[in-house]
Each structure stands twice: as structure tokens, then as C-alpha cells.
Enzyme design. Structure first.
Site, PDB file in Angstrom:
ATOM      1  N   ASP A  52       0.724  -1.684  -0.415  1.00  0.00           N
ATOM      2  CA  ASP A  52       0.073   0.185   0.178  1.00  0.00           C
ATOM      3  C   ASP A  52       1.060   1.172  -0.400  1.00  0.00           C
ATOM      4  O   ASP A  52       1.509   1.390   0.201  1.00  0.00           O
ATOM      5  CB  ASP A  52      -1.017   0.026   1.488  1.00  0.00           C
ATOM      6  CG  ASP A  52      -1.604   1.359   1.248  1.00  0.00           C
ATOM      7  OD1 ASP A  52      -2.381   1.678   0.310  1.00  0.00           O
ATOM      8  OD2 ASP A  52      -1.766   1.577   2.350  1.00  0.00           O
ATOM      9  N   ASP A  93      -0.344   5.209   1.129  1.00  0.00           N
ATOM     10  CA  ASP A  93      -0.822   5.946   2.601  1.00  0.00           C
ATOM     11  C   ASP A  93      -0.882   5.489   3.225  1.00  0.00           C
ATOM     12  O   ASP A  93      -1.372   3.431   3.249  1.00  0.00           O
ATOM     13  CB  ASP A  93      -1.723   6.950   1.734  1.00  0.00           C
ATOM     14  CG  ASP A  93      -1.798   7.908   0.956  1.00  0.00           C
ATOM     15  OD1 ASP A  93      -0.807   8.971   1.155  1.00  0.00           O
ATOM     16  OD2 ASP A  93      -2.632   7.501  -0.332  1.00  0.00           O
ATOM     17  N   ASP A 147      -1.761  -0.685   6.070  1.00  0.00           N
ATOM     18  CA  ASP A 147      -2.717   0.327   7.145  1.00  0.00           C
ATOM     19  C   ASP A 147      -3.817   0.560   7.570  1.00  0.00           C
ATOM     20  O   ASP A 147      -4.337   0.583   8.425  1.00  0.00           O
ATOM     21  CB  ASP A 147      -1.289   1.789   7.579  1.00  0.00           C
ATOM     22  CG  ASP A 147      -2.591   2.445   6.335  1.00  0.00           C
ATOM     23  OD1 ASP A 147      -2.730   2.889   7.244  1.00  0.00           O
ATOM     24  OD2 ASP A 147      -2.759   2.409   5.067  1.00  0.00           O
TER      25      ASP A 147
END
Length: 246
Positions: free
Chosen positions: A8, A10, A187
Site C-alpha cells: 500500500d 498512504d 494500514d
């Protein structure tokens, strides 16, 4: 068995900031990713809600395989399958309506991605109800061809068939990913679908930061991941020794 690594962006490769266009990649990260990709025989992809063009600008000179807009667009082996905004006329009209309603609201940000739209209220938490309500109303009008993806103080409308899990599974059918063990690191709520997919495929999921998760491992921060990736690049392989279980 060699690993295939999916990352991922961000909250994983970069810290989350108030304004989504202000994220910054720390020095050395693109070079680390370049070395690690070579060690993995090219089986490294960035899987993000961002457009691929945005990822390229932030990660240059590293231009990896990538899935943007939660898989609405993808690039594999240099072949780009782009988002085509003209194929989403109802969404485009809806985005105009969001601007009319929310542009006067201070610190609520509309992130127009062409084939999807995200509304951020990180800098205006008191406006969460209004922002979410407008997004939900638009999604309802658009119908079953679209869905809402919630994240950290953001709600995004995107095509219903998109998702990090499905695009990871698609990459795993193609060279150089096929036959390798998938690893996905993320996240947020948007990444749990990807975690479920790699778990189903016999792979490994890693969550960055707090929160309930189906991931097997957890790292505390973006900085901790950067250090881990650097170590893997030095080793020439993915290795979970020393990575805490979730």
C-alpha cells in the site's frame, strides 16, 4: 518459495497527512524499493487508492508494477490499463454536485481521481456527518455499479468491482508473480480485503499501526516498515524474523 510483495502507499510507504496531495516519500525509499524489486525478480507492486500517475511522481525514479484506484487501473510489465473517466458520466456529474455542496465548507477536501472520488474530513472532523451523508446519497443514486470504501476520515465512491483483494489475485495469475507466495502490507480498512486475499492464497499479511486486523504480522509505523524494507533489500529476500505477530 520466493515472495511476491504488494505494498500500500498512504500510511504504509508514506505518512498520512492532512492534505492528500502533500504526502512525501522519505529519501532513500525509492532506491530501497528498486533494490528489493530486483531481488524479487520484479515481483513487487504498489497497490493503492491513488492514481498510478500520482504514485509515479512520488516514487520516481522507481516505476513499479502498480494498481491504482483500488485496482480500477493497473500497470503490469510496463503495460498500462488506465482509468477512463468518460466511461463514468454519472459519477462525473455527481462529482460536480459534491463540489457545489462541499466547496463552501472549510477544510473538507474532494479528491477527484477521474474514475472515483474521495471526500476527506481529516481537517474538519465536525463535518463528518455532512460529508458522509453526501457521499452516501451520491452512491445510492449511482446504484449497484458503484460502492463506498471507507478509510481513515475519508469516504470514497468507486466502481463496485474494484478492490485491493481482487487486483492482487489478478496479479498473482501473471508473471513474475505466479507461483510465488504473496505478501501484502497495508494500514487501513481498505487493506483488510487485500489481507483476506493473501491469507486465502497462503500468503502473509502485515498491518502497519493499530487496529483490528486479519493480518498475521504488525509493524508499528511507516518508519519501522522503511527500516524493514531496507533490511530485506540488503538480504535480497523477504524475511519475517524479528517482525512481531499481530
Amino acid at each position: 518459495m520466493t515472495h511476491a510483495l504488494f505494498l500500500d502507499f498512504d500510511g504504509t510507504l508514506v505518512e498520512i497527512v492532512d492534505r492528500p496531495d502533500a504526502v512525501a516519500v522519505k529519501p532513500g525509499v525509492p532506491e530501497t524499493l528498486t533494490r528489493l524489486s530486483a531481488a524479487l525478480e520484479g515481483a513487487l507492486a504498489v497497490v493503492s487508492g491513488r492514481p498510478i500517475a500520482f504514485l509515479d511522481a512520488k516514487l520516481e525514479p522507481f516505476t513499479p508494477d502498480a494498481a491504482g484506484l483500488h485496482g480500477v487501473e493497473r500497470r503490469l510489465a510496463g503495460v498500462l490499463h488506465p482509468c477512463r473517466p468518460e466511461e463514468h458520466p454519472g459519477l462525473r456529474r455527481g462529482i460536480e454536485g459534491l463540489h457545489e455542496a462541499l466547496d463552501p465548507v472549510e477544510n473538507v477536501i474532494i479528491e477527484d481521481k477521474g474514475c472515483s472520488v474521495a471526500v476527506h474530513w481529516r481537517m474538519a472532523p465536525a463535518e463528518e456527518g455532512r460529508a458522509k451523508g453526501l457521499v452516501e446519497d451520491l452512491a445510492e443514486r449511482l446504484g449497484s455499479d458503484y460502492r463506498i470504501q471507507y478509510g481513515k476520515m475519508v469516504a470514497e465512491i468507486l466502481p463496485a468491482l474494484s478492490g485491493k483483494g481482487p487486483i492482487i489475485a489478478k496479479f498473482m495469475e501473471e508473471a513474475p508473480y505466479a507461483g510465488k507466495t504473496p505478501v501484502f502490507i497495508g494500514d487501513d480498512l481498505t487493506d483488510e480485503n487485500g489481507f483476506e486475499t493473501v491469507n486465502r492464497l497462503g500468503g502473509v499479511a502485515v498491518r502497519i499501526g493499530d487496529g483490528e486486523t486479519v493480518a498475521r504480522y504488525r509493524l508499528p509505523s511507516v518508519s519501522a516498515l522503511a527500516k524493514t524494507l531496507h533490511g530485506w533489500a540488503d538480504l535480497g529476500r523477504v524475511d519475517f524474523d524479528g517482525v512481531p505477530e499481530a
